[in-house]
Design a protein around this motif. Sequence first.
Motif, mmCIF file in Angstrom:
data_model
loop_
_atom_site.group_PDB
_atom_site.id
_atom_site.type_symbol
_atom_site.label_atom_id
_atom_site.label_comp_id
_atom_site.label_asym_id
_atom_site.label_seq_id
_atom_site.Cartn_x
_atom_site.Cartn_y
_atom_site.Cartn_z
ATOM 1 N N GLN A 156 75.827 -12.215 64.922
ATOM 2 C CA GLN A 156 74.484 -11.913 64.438
ATOM 3 C C GLN A 156 74.494 -10.621 63.635
ATOM 4 N N ASP A 161 73.295 -10.138 59.621
ATOM 5 C CA ASP A 161 72.203 -9.231 59.258
ATOM 6 C C ASP A 161 72.661 -7.922 58.617
ATOM 7 N N GLU A 173 73.618 -5.080 56.275
ATOM 8 C CA GLU A 173 73.287 -4.786 54.884
ATOM 9 C C GLU A 173 74.130 -3.606 54.415
ATOM 10 N N THR A 205 72.228 -9.615 52.413
ATOM 11 C CA THR A 205 72.874 -9.886 53.695
ATOM 12 C C THR A 205 73.508 -11.273 53.611
ATOM 13 N N GLY A 218 73.032 -13.562 55.821
ATOM 14 C CA GLY A 218 71.930 -14.461 56.168
ATOM 15 C C GLY A 218 71.072 -14.796 54.959
ATOM 16 N N LYS A 275 65.116 -10.782 52.367
ATOM 17 C CA LYS A 275 65.959 -10.330 53.480
ATOM 18 C C LYS A 275 65.698 -11.244 54.673
ATOM 19 N N ARG A 306 66.621 -12.000 58.265
ATOM 20 C CA ARG A 306 67.288 -11.398 59.427
ATOM 21 C C ARG A 306 66.897 -12.172 60.675
ATOM 22 N N GLY A 307 67.808 -12.206 61.616
ATOM 23 C CA GLY A 307 67.511 -12.811 62.898
ATOM 24 C C GLY A 307 67.841 -14.283 62.993
#
Length: 183
Positions: A47, A51, A53, A60, A62, A106, A108-109
């Motif tokens: 993870q 994510d 950067e 990223t 992702g 972006k 993320r997660g």
Amino acid sequence: MTKTSPAERRKLVLEPVVAGCGEIAQWSAALIECRSRTLKSIARISQAELDWEPPTNSNTIGALLYHIALIEADWLYTEILQHRTTADLGSLFPAEDRESDQTLTKIRGGTGNQHERRLALVRQELLRALSTMTLAEFRRVRHMPDYDVTPEWVVLHLLQHEAEHRGQIISLRGSADRSGDKH
């Protein structure tokens, strides 16, 4: 030159695995090979790596994975199928592709599994569409407001697009590893 055993020997061929016209099946095999390489580039990704950067405010991993899938879906539905969409795929993309400054959104997660699932579902729809197409339909020009395009060109573009972003993903993973702040 050392010979490898049959068990160690790699097979570097494109084997059509979808029904349809032979030329289209070859393009589909290339799409499958390209995606296989992308998935290998994110195998066992954490993870934190997804994510991470870089200090240069770059994308990223992702965001790149989301972008690859979203752009593929857009070309599929807008240019190839010409606006025939499914609600299932639309729900895979809750965010726009780009921020107001035109950088990639972006993301993320999202887990590696979620990104892989999104990529797989979009690719499944693309391969399904190609498998029912005649060669004439594959090469039929679609007249868009600002350009003319064929599904054949779209597939070439998607292969190049994904390969270019895969290079970025590989570079980002290496940079994240070297930075030491990805964990």
